[in-house]
Design a protein around this motif. Structure first.
Motif, mmCIF file in Angstrom:
data_model
loop_
_atom_site.group_PDB
_atom_site.id
_atom_site.type_symbol
_atom_site.label_atom_id
_atom_site.label_comp_id
_atom_site.label_asym_id
_atom_site.label_seq_id
_atom_site.Cartn_x
_atom_site.Cartn_y
_atom_site.Cartn_z
ATOM 1 N N TYR A 135 44.138 35.558 33.611
ATOM 2 C CA TYR A 135 44.739 36.612 33.949
ATOM 3 C C TYR A 135 44.497 37.793 32.807
ATOM 4 C CZ TYR A 135 47.186 33.286 36.499
ATOM 5 O OH TYR A 135 47.419 32.133 37.017
ATOM 6 N N THR A 136 43.825 37.661 31.765
ATOM 7 C CA THR A 136 43.471 38.741 30.767
ATOM 8 C C THR A 136 41.929 39.001 30.400
ATOM 9 O OG1 THR A 136 43.458 37.239 28.861
ATOM 10 C CG2 THR A 136 45.662 38.238 29.373
ATOM 11 N N GLY A 137 41.262 38.012 31.064
ATOM 12 C CA GLY A 137 39.805 37.879 31.026
ATOM 13 C C GLY A 137 39.338 37.658 29.755
ATOM 14 N N GLN A 138 39.975 37.157 28.897
ATOM 15 C CA GLN A 138 39.589 36.680 27.534
ATOM 16 C C GLN A 138 39.097 35.347 27.220
ATOM 17 O OE1 GLN A 138 43.217 38.480 25.834
ATOM 18 N NE2 GLN A 138 42.060 39.990 25.028
ATOM 19 N N MET B 187 35.460 39.439 35.653
ATOM 20 C CA MET B 187 36.529 39.278 36.349
ATOM 21 C C MET B 187 36.413 39.201 38.026
ATOM 22 S SD MET B 187 38.461 37.984 34.215
ATOM 23 C CE MET B 187 40.124 37.766 34.768
ATOM 24 N N ARG B 188 35.853 40.510 38.327
ATOM 25 C CA ARG B 188 35.531 40.747 39.810
ATOM 26 C C ARG B 188 34.627 39.540 40.429
ATOM 27 N NH1 ARG B 188 33.534 46.627 40.459
ATOM 28 N NH2 ARG B 188 33.982 46.253 42.690
ATOM 29 N N ARG B 189 34.080 38.935 39.726
ATOM 30 C CA ARG B 189 32.933 38.143 40.281
ATOM 31 C C ARG B 189 33.268 36.853 40.140
ATOM 32 N NH1 ARG B 189 27.549 38.879 40.719
ATOM 33 N NH2 ARG B 189 26.775 37.216 39.224
ATOM 34 N N ASN B 190 34.390 36.465 39.161
ATOM 35 C CA ASN B 190 34.410 34.732 38.864
ATOM 36 C C ASN B 190 35.935 34.388 38.938
ATOM 37 O OD1 ASN B 190 31.692 33.896 37.956
ATOM 38 N ND2 ASN B 190 31.857 36.017 36.931
ATOM 39 N N VAL B 191 36.801 35.209 39.172
ATOM 40 C CA VAL B 191 38.288 34.527 39.396
ATOM 41 C C VAL B 191 38.708 34.824 40.954
ATOM 42 C CG1 VAL B 191 38.698 35.093 36.975
ATOM 43 C CG2 VAL B 191 39.174 36.823 38.721
ATOM 44 N N SER B 192 39.828 34.157 41.294
ATOM 45 C CA SER B 192 40.478 34.093 42.446
ATOM 46 C C SER B 192 41.183 35.673 42.840
ATOM 47 C CB SER B 192 41.622 33.018 42.466
ATOM 48 O OG SER B 192 42.659 33.266 41.652
ATOM 49 N N LEU C 206 44.016 36.341 43.389
ATOM 50 C CA LEU C 206 45.359 36.494 42.915
ATOM 51 C C LEU C 206 45.201 36.749 41.269
ATOM 52 C CD1 LEU C 206 48.509 36.302 42.928
ATOM 53 C CD2 LEU C 206 48.283 33.744 42.654
ATOM 54 N N SER C 207 44.326 35.921 40.714
ATOM 55 C CA SER C 207 44.060 36.319 39.316
ATOM 56 C C SER C 207 43.440 37.619 39.290
ATOM 57 C CB SER C 207 42.928 34.997 38.889
ATOM 58 O OG SER C 207 43.522 33.888 38.801
ATOM 59 N N LEU C 208 42.772 37.965 39.739
ATOM 60 C CA LEU C 208 41.889 39.280 39.677
ATOM 61 C C LEU C 208 43.223 40.502 39.786
ATOM 62 C CD1 LEU C 208 39.438 41.187 39.318
ATOM 63 C CD2 LEU C 208 39.388 41.307 41.919
ATOM 64 N N LEU C 209 43.975 40.153 40.783
ATOM 65 C CA LEU C 209 45.119 41.241 41.053
ATOM 66 C C LEU C 209 46.233 41.323 39.644
ATOM 67 C CD1 LEU C 209 47.123 42.905 42.452
ATOM 68 C CD2 LEU C 209 48.230 40.943 43.470
ATOM 69 N N ILE D 126 46.622 44.620 37.155
ATOM 70 C CA ILE D 126 47.845 45.018 36.570
ATOM 71 C C ILE D 126 47.968 44.788 35.097
ATOM 72 C CG2 ILE D 126 50.068 44.472 36.385
ATOM 73 C CD1 ILE D 126 49.801 43.442 39.348
ATOM 74 N N TYR D 127 47.618 43.728 34.388
ATOM 75 C CA TYR D 127 47.390 43.532 32.947
ATOM 76 C C TYR D 127 46.668 44.677 32.469
ATOM 77 C CZ TYR D 127 45.390 42.068 28.468
ATOM 78 O OH TYR D 127 45.020 42.011 27.225
ATOM 79 N N PHE D 128 45.536 45.013 32.918
ATOM 80 C CA PHE D 128 44.470 45.860 32.272
ATOM 81 C C PHE D 128 44.902 47.201 32.266
ATOM 82 C CE2 PHE D 128 40.578 48.541 31.805
ATOM 83 C CZ PHE D 128 39.964 47.921 30.806
ATOM 84 N N THR D 129 45.607 47.758 33.666
ATOM 85 C CA THR D 129 45.943 48.856 33.668
ATOM 86 C C THR D 129 47.102 49.263 32.948
ATOM 87 O OG1 THR D 129 45.090 48.760 36.039
ATOM 88 C CG2 THR D 129 46.618 50.669 35.551
#
Length: 320
Positions: free
Chosen positions: A141-144, A244-249, A251-254, A258-261
């Motif tokens: 969810y955070t890409g970390q 993240m766009r390439r490797n998560v579902s 829902l996770s990308l959504l 939100i977290y990033f923005t």
């Protein structure tokens, strides 16, 4: 007939011939008997071939590209030329320990599902301080994901080897059949996150990544682009989102979006403004903007990739 597998060592040079020669000097002290060394020069201002030749290193092959292909593209050039049963990618700002290859090969002998082994990495400038002892799993969810043991004094607390979700791009050994199944490094990234994406694809192909605690490399961190550099900010921002766009579902990308923005973006803008780092702020926003204007394909592992890699290898070998 060879009694031990051939290992191809590949390193990139970009305007740092002396730094590359320091790595090559340490490679000369390796105890393993069957290695080939490939230096790929990423279109440096000055061809390093003559300097390397003058140092009288044994069995070094230098390939000079006609443009800067980035980390992934440059390493892929070397991989296509490699004849080894295993490929060892090494940053040119690393130095190796004499038994590195034996240590990295050992786990493959006991587990055929392993595709990658990677050593413990310590900082060259602080040789008892850890940079990498495996990775934590990706936070979907955070890409970390965090390097285990980072900036800790090495007192043996990370001397247990085992499976890890990601290898470190500064030093990783890959079995040849992995290249045939999972493909080469993804060149979309240019700098940063490419080895993490590659690890996801390798795992998707059915292999495991293994942290070998008894293997050791020293790393002169961020010598190529520098620790504080707008280009680094641009690619780390851009590629974090790309990854993240390439490797998560979906829902996770959504949730990540939100977290990033809502959090990561305003925090970065505030910090750069308070510090007066407006070139860094511009690079950060450009990295975000790139993702708003470009589509990104999700990676797949297929039998078609195997054919493409084999064809590339044959063509490039024939052109040597």
């Amino acid at each position: 007939m060879r009694s031990v597998p051939l290992v191809s060592l590949i390193t990139l040079n970009f305007n740092q011939a002396e730094l590359t020669c320091a790595l090559l000097e340490s490679i000369q002290r390796l105890s393993y008997p069957a290695i080939e060394v490939i230096v790929v020069d990423n279109n440096s201002e000055e061809d390093p071939t003559e300097l390397i030749r003058k140092r009288n290193f044994k069995d070094i092959k230098v390939i000079v590209t006609d443009k800067n292909l980035g980390f992934a593209g440059g390493n892929n050039v070397g991989i296509r030329q490699a004849k080894g049963d295993y490929v060892l990618l090494l940053n040119n700002d690393t130095e190796v320990t004499p038994d590195l290859i034996e240590r990295l090969l050992e786990p493959f002998e006991h587990d055929t599902t392993l595709g990658v082994t990677c050593p413990k990495i310590r900082y060259f400038q602080e040789p008892t301080v850890i940079q990498y002892a495996g990775y934590t799993p990706l936070n979907q969810y955070t890409g970390q994901a965090w390097s285990i043991g980072s900036h800790q004094e090495d007192i043996g607390q990370f001397n247990t080897s085992g499976i890890t979700p990601f290898a470190h791009g500064a030093a990783m050994m890959v079995k040849r059949e992995v290249l045939e199944r999972a493909g080469l490094l993804p060149e979309l990234y240019f700098l940063y996150y490419e080895e993490l994406d590659w690890c996801c694809r390798i795992i998707q192909a059915g292999y495991k990544i293994y942290y070998q605690s008894s293997a050791l490399v020293f790393h002169k961190e961020s010598m190529t682009v520098g620790k504080g550099n707008p280009m680094k900010v641009y690619y780390q921002t851009r590629n974090r989102i790309v990854f993240m766009r390439r490797n998560v579902s979906s829902l996770s990308l959504l949730i990540f979006s939100i977290y990033f923005t809502a959090l990561a973006l305003p925090k970065a803008v505030l910090i750069y403004c308070l510090r007066g780092q407006f070139l860094f702020l511009k690079a950060f926003l450009q990295g975000v903007r790139w993702n708003l204007h470009h589509t990104v394909e999700r990676p797949t592992v297929s039998t078609q990739q195997t054919t493409l890699i084999d064809n590339d290898l044959v063509t490039l070998k024939a052109s040597v």
